[in-house]
Design a protein around this motif. Structure first.
Motif, mmCIF file in Angstrom:
data_model
loop_
_atom_site.group_PDB
_atom_site.id
_atom_site.type_symbol
_atom_site.label_atom_id
_atom_site.label_comp_id
_atom_site.label_asym_id
_atom_site.label_seq_id
_atom_site.Cartn_x
_atom_site.Cartn_y
_atom_site.Cartn_z
ATOM 1 N N LEU A 80 12.557 2.638 -38.552
ATOM 2 C CA LEU A 80 13.204 2.877 -37.251
ATOM 3 C C LEU A 80 14.493 2.073 -37.152
ATOM 4 O O LEU A 80 15.527 2.602 -36.723
ATOM 5 C CB LEU A 80 12.251 2.516 -36.111
ATOM 6 C CG LEU A 80 12.780 2.711 -34.692
ATOM 7 C CD1 LEU A 80 13.011 4.186 -34.409
ATOM 8 C CD2 LEU A 80 11.819 2.119 -33.690
ATOM 9 N N ARG A 87 22.765 5.376 -37.231
ATOM 10 C CA ARG A 87 23.263 6.210 -36.128
ATOM 11 C C ARG A 87 23.983 5.405 -35.052
ATOM 12 O O ARG A 87 24.268 5.926 -33.969
ATOM 13 C CB ARG A 87 22.096 6.975 -35.495
ATOM 14 C CG ARG A 87 21.468 7.950 -36.459
ATOM 15 C CD ARG A 87 20.384 8.741 -35.798
ATOM 16 N NE ARG A 87 19.735 9.622 -36.765
ATOM 17 C CZ ARG A 87 18.806 10.496 -36.447
ATOM 18 N NH1 ARG A 87 18.412 10.628 -35.192
ATOM 19 N NH2 ARG A 87 18.259 11.248 -37.368
ATOM 20 N N LEU A 94 16.802 4.785 -29.949
ATOM 21 C CA LEU A 94 16.408 5.860 -30.853
ATOM 22 C C LEU A 94 14.969 6.297 -30.582
ATOM 23 O O LEU A 94 14.681 7.501 -30.521
ATOM 24 C CB LEU A 94 16.564 5.408 -32.307
ATOM 25 C CG LEU A 94 16.239 6.441 -33.373
ATOM 26 C CD1 LEU A 94 17.142 7.665 -33.238
ATOM 27 C CD2 LEU A 94 16.364 5.830 -34.759
ATOM 28 N N ALA A 95 14.076 5.337 -30.403
ATOM 29 C CA ALA A 95 12.679 5.674 -30.106
ATOM 30 C C ALA A 95 12.573 6.434 -28.791
ATOM 31 O O ALA A 95 11.832 7.418 -28.688
ATOM 32 C CB ALA A 95 11.832 4.403 -30.068
ATOM 33 N N GLU A 97 14.900 8.315 -27.397
ATOM 34 C CA GLU A 97 15.457 9.648 -27.612
ATOM 35 C C GLU A 97 14.440 10.551 -28.306
ATOM 36 O O GLU A 97 14.237 11.700 -27.911
ATOM 37 C CB GLU A 97 16.722 9.529 -28.463
ATOM 38 C CG GLU A 97 17.418 10.832 -28.750
ATOM 39 C CD GLU A 97 18.641 10.629 -29.637
ATOM 40 O OE1 GLU A 97 18.842 11.457 -30.543
ATOM 41 O OE2 GLU A 97 19.386 9.663 -29.411
ATOM 42 N N TRP A 98 13.777 10.025 -29.335
ATOM 43 C CA TRP A 98 12.786 10.819 -30.065
ATOM 44 C C TRP A 98 11.600 11.189 -29.179
ATOM 45 O O TRP A 98 11.109 12.314 -29.226
ATOM 46 C CB TRP A 98 12.300 10.064 -31.287
ATOM 47 C CG TRP A 98 13.263 10.076 -32.428
ATOM 48 C CD1 TRP A 98 14.388 10.843 -32.562
ATOM 49 C CD2 TRP A 98 13.176 9.291 -33.607
ATOM 50 N NE1 TRP A 98 15.006 10.572 -33.752
ATOM 51 C CE2 TRP A 98 14.287 9.624 -34.420
ATOM 52 C CE3 TRP A 98 12.278 8.326 -34.066
ATOM 53 C CZ2 TRP A 98 14.506 9.037 -35.659
ATOM 54 C CZ3 TRP A 98 12.515 7.742 -35.295
ATOM 55 C CH2 TRP A 98 13.605 8.096 -36.087
ATOM 56 N N GLU A 101 12.696 13.919 -26.738
ATOM 57 C CA GLU A 101 12.820 15.201 -27.438
ATOM 58 C C GLU A 101 11.448 15.798 -27.725
ATOM 59 O O GLU A 101 11.236 16.999 -27.559
ATOM 60 C CB GLU A 101 13.586 15.016 -28.754
ATOM 61 C CG GLU A 101 15.064 14.848 -28.581
ATOM 62 C CD GLU A 101 15.774 14.586 -29.904
ATOM 63 O OE1 GLU A 101 15.119 14.586 -30.964
ATOM 64 O OE2 GLU A 101 16.993 14.380 -29.871
ATOM 65 N N ARG A 102 10.513 14.963 -28.164
ATOM 66 C CA ARG A 102 9.174 15.459 -28.481
ATOM 67 C C ARG A 102 8.460 15.950 -27.227
ATOM 68 O O ARG A 102 7.778 16.985 -27.251
ATOM 69 C CB ARG A 102 8.351 14.359 -29.169
ATOM 70 C CG ARG A 102 6.945 14.761 -29.535
ATOM 71 C CD ARG A 102 6.950 15.954 -30.495
ATOM 72 N NE ARG A 102 5.633 16.477 -30.719
ATOM 73 C CZ ARG A 102 5.010 16.416 -31.890
ATOM 74 N NH1 ARG A 102 5.603 15.886 -32.936
ATOM 75 N NH2 ARG A 102 3.797 16.892 -32.017
ATOM 76 N N TRP A 105 9.829 19.319 -26.447
ATOM 77 C CA TRP A 105 9.293 20.290 -27.398
ATOM 78 C C TRP A 105 7.848 20.642 -27.062
ATOM 79 O O TRP A 105 7.460 21.809 -27.084
ATOM 80 C CB TRP A 105 9.388 19.718 -28.814
ATOM 81 C CG TRP A 105 8.890 20.628 -29.875
ATOM 82 C CD1 TRP A 105 9.568 21.661 -30.450
ATOM 83 C CD2 TRP A 105 7.594 20.610 -30.478
ATOM 84 N NE1 TRP A 105 8.771 22.271 -31.390
ATOM 85 C CE2 TRP A 105 7.553 21.638 -31.432
ATOM 86 C CE3 TRP A 105 6.466 19.801 -30.313
ATOM 87 C CZ2 TRP A 105 6.430 21.901 -32.197
ATOM 88 C CZ3 TRP A 105 5.347 20.051 -31.082
ATOM 89 C CH2 TRP A 105 5.347 21.097 -32.005
#
Length: 139
Positions: A80, A87, A94-95, A97-98, A101-102, A105
């Motif tokens: 990570l 990036r 980052l965590a 954002e992921w 997004e998940r 989804w």
């Protein structure tokens, strides 16, 4: 004059600040009133506004957001960090954002599955259009 003992405190050797207490019949001094510094008050109010929703002063941060603690093994944590550095992000950003997004989804997948399930449970039956365009074979 003897020095006070550092090991024990006693009434003779204890050095205390003497308060300037008031006596019953003493006259009130006019200069004892506390005067509010309006310039300092307005300056401090400008530094920390009360209506800021992203303030941490009240214990809540970013409105109704909630904080989650995430434990990862060392390998996953290092991955990570490496990806975040590549990036130009922090590992926390980052965590987050992921995860967002998940969740998006998962929400889309759940609604698609609900649509398929509701379509399967309908009382309608659809006949292929090409079946009725052909003439009946002789009787």
């Amino acid at each position: 004059m003897p020095l006070p003992s550092l090991g024990r405190l006693s009434s003779r050797t204890n050095l205390k600040a003497v308060s300037s207490g008031r006596h019953r019949n003493a006259a009130k001094v006019a200069g004892d009133e506390v005067v509010e510094d309006k310039e300092l008050t307005s300056y401090l109010a400008a530094l920390a506004p009360d209506s800021d929703p992203e303030s941490t002063g009240t214990g809540s941060r970013f409105g109704d957001a909630q904080v989650y603690q995430l434990r990862m093994n060392l390998i996953a944590s290092q991955q990570l960090k490496d990806i975040a550095v590549a990036r130009n992000l922090t590992p926390q950003a980052l965590a987050q954002e992921w995860i967002l997004e998940r969740l998006s989804w998962e929400g889309q997948a759940a609604s698609a599955q609900e649509r398929r399930h509701s379509d399967a449970m309908t009382d309608e039956f659809h006949f292929p259009a090409e079946t009725f365009e052909q003439p009946l074979v002789g009787r």
